[in-house]
Scaffold this active site. Structure first.
Site, PDB file in Angstrom:
ATOM      1  N   THR A  19      71.970  96.484  37.372  1.00 23.08           N
ATOM      2  CA  THR A  19      71.811  97.674  36.529  1.00 23.08           C
ATOM      3  C   THR A  19      72.532  97.520  35.193  1.00 23.08           C
ATOM      4  OG1 THR A  19      71.504  99.113  38.419  1.00 23.08           O
ATOM      5  CG2 THR A  19      72.331 100.160  36.435  1.00 23.08           C
ATOM      6  N   SER A  63      70.557  92.576  42.232  1.00 24.31           N
ATOM      7  CA  SER A  63      71.470  91.879  43.145  1.00 24.31           C
ATOM      8  C   SER A  63      70.946  91.710  44.576  1.00 24.31           C
ATOM      9  CB  SER A  63      72.858  92.517  43.129  1.00 24.31           C
ATOM     10  OG  SER A  63      72.885  93.733  43.818  1.00 24.31           O
ATOM     11  N   THR A  93      75.335  96.218  41.601  1.00 26.29           N
ATOM     12  CA  THR A  93      76.378  96.748  42.483  1.00 26.29           C
ATOM     13  C   THR A  93      75.990  96.690  43.961  1.00 26.29           C
ATOM     14  OG1 THR A  93      75.523  98.993  42.263  1.00 26.29           O
ATOM     15  CG2 THR A  93      77.239  98.315  40.708  1.00 26.29           C
TER      16      THR A  93
HETATM   17  N1  ASP Z   1      69.913  97.797  42.413  1.00 20.18           N
HETATM   18  C1  ASP Z   1      70.903  97.417  41.428  1.00 20.18           C
HETATM   19  C2  ASP Z   1      71.387  96.011  41.745  1.00 20.18           C
HETATM   20  O1  ASP Z   1      72.214  95.854  42.610  1.00 20.18           O
HETATM   21  C3  ASP Z   1      72.002  98.393  41.492  1.00 20.18           C
HETATM   22  C4  ASP Z   1      73.098  98.198  40.510  1.00 20.18           C
HETATM   23  O2  ASP Z   1      73.227  97.213  39.838  1.00 20.18           O
HETATM   24  O3  ASP Z   1      73.909  99.130  40.428  1.00 20.18           O
HETATM   25  O4  ASP Z   1      70.925  95.094  41.112  1.00 20.18           O
END
Ligand code: ASP
Length: 332
Positions: A19, A63, A93
């Site tokens: 994100t 991720s 995250t």
């Molecule tokens: N879905 C995103 C990821 O983990 C969530 C984030 O980055 O907060 O790539």
């Protein structure tokens, strides 16, 4: 009187996507990671006058799509990087706690701090938190107080070993409950009055072409875990079982646990607090299950225990050696 200059420190910023690197594509399909590590580093520069941030766009993935091969490549990049005071890794995250645990267990922060961060709001959303988290992470990576693998999020500094994502939506999504944060970032400075005591590490295993697969199974009311004995047939090499409470399954599931011919690690689905060892004596309780040979999951959540079991299996450990190695890290 002579001029006193603050030396410029160099911090490598490795971006993996997530994100923090995401924005909309103008359509209706939601946000996706986009290129722009240089742009990101340039935006941060005014807030970091004494740090030279060197950006390196290493992956551009959400991720959940990062794999073990990516994590081993990241570890190799970190280990081979010279001449920097610290390293910041930005990523999604969703799996950030797994990257932190992986890097910490394999000793990536031994010679200089490795600080991982991300964002809960993408670049186009009002109140986007990525820049603030990155600036804070760079301050920590450049701090002489910082040691090991750390996670910086919403101005808090966590140990890479104990941090976990607790909220799917809030900007302060990370916690290290029940241990708490190690410090905080305020007014451009890392405050780290506590330091994590050195935790045991594992040697880095070689990367086989065929990675072992470890299943992560959570259980609940009236579940007989009938899928456990069949997992070996699907090619799994190990299982992490997230039991109820202190690490418990229904009495009706014990036969299936015993029939599973794979290493099974026992964790708690509760998320906080260790898997018990010596408290409950009923069928399916932790004393019963550990007595039947399950590996004790210690302080680890299921996702971390799964990574640890994978690493142990990659080393080829089995039997008592597997137990000794796994439980030393799990309880450390
Ligand atoms: N879905 C995103 C990821 O983990 C969530 C984030 O980055 O907060 O790539």
């Amino acid at each position: 009187m002579g001029l006193r200059l603050t030396p410029v420190k160099k911090v490598l910023l490795i971006t993996l996507g997530g994100t923090i690197s995401s924005s909309a594509d103008g359509g209706t399909t939601g946000v996706v990671p986009r290129s722009g590590a240089d742009e990101l580093a340039a935006q941060l520069a005014p807030w970091l006058p004494h740090v030279q941030v060197v950006p390196h766009e290493f992956r551009l993935l959400p991720s959940p799509s990062l794999g073990l091969a990516d994590l081993f490549a990241l570890l190799e990049l970190i280990r081979s990087t010279e001449d920097v005071s610290g390293i910041v890794v930005s990523q999604g995250t969703d799996t950030l706690e797994e990257t932190a645990f992986f890097l910490d267990v394999l000793g990536a922060g031994t010679h200089r701090p490795v600080v991982i961060t991300g964002a809960m709001r993408d670049r186009d959303t009002p109140g986007a938190d990525g820049a603030a988290n990155l600036v804070a992470a760079v301050h920590v990576a450049a701090s002489p107080q910082a040691r090991g693998v750390l996670v910086v999020f919403a101005d808090r500094i966590f140990a890479g070993r104990t941090v976990r994502k607790e909220s799917a939506v809030h900007t302060d999504a990370f916690t290290a409950s029940p241990w708490g944060a190690l410090g905080l970032v305020r007014e451009g400075q890392a405050h780290l009055p506590l330091s994590a005591s050195p935790a045991p590490t594992l040697p880095v295993p070689g990367l086989p072409s065929d990675l072992p697969a470890v299943a992560l199974i959570s259980t609940g009311v009236d579940d007989d875990l009938r899928l456990l004995p069949g997992l070996a047939g699907f090619g799994y090499a190990g299982v992490v079982l997230e039991g109820m409470g202190g690490g418990h399954v229904t009495a009706g599931a014990v036969d299936a646990v015993v029939a599973c011919d794979l290493p099974v690690a026992l964790c708690s689905r509760a998320g906080t607090g260790p898997t018990l060892r010596h408290t409950y004596g009923y069928p399916g309780g932790e004393i019963d299950l550990l007595g039947r040979g399950l590996l004790w999951g210690g302080h680890l959540t299921g996702v971390k225990a799964r990574l640890l079991l994978l690493l142990c299996l990659m080393h080829g450990w089995s039997g008592e050696e597997l137990r000794e190695r796994f439980e030393t890290i799990a309880g450390g």
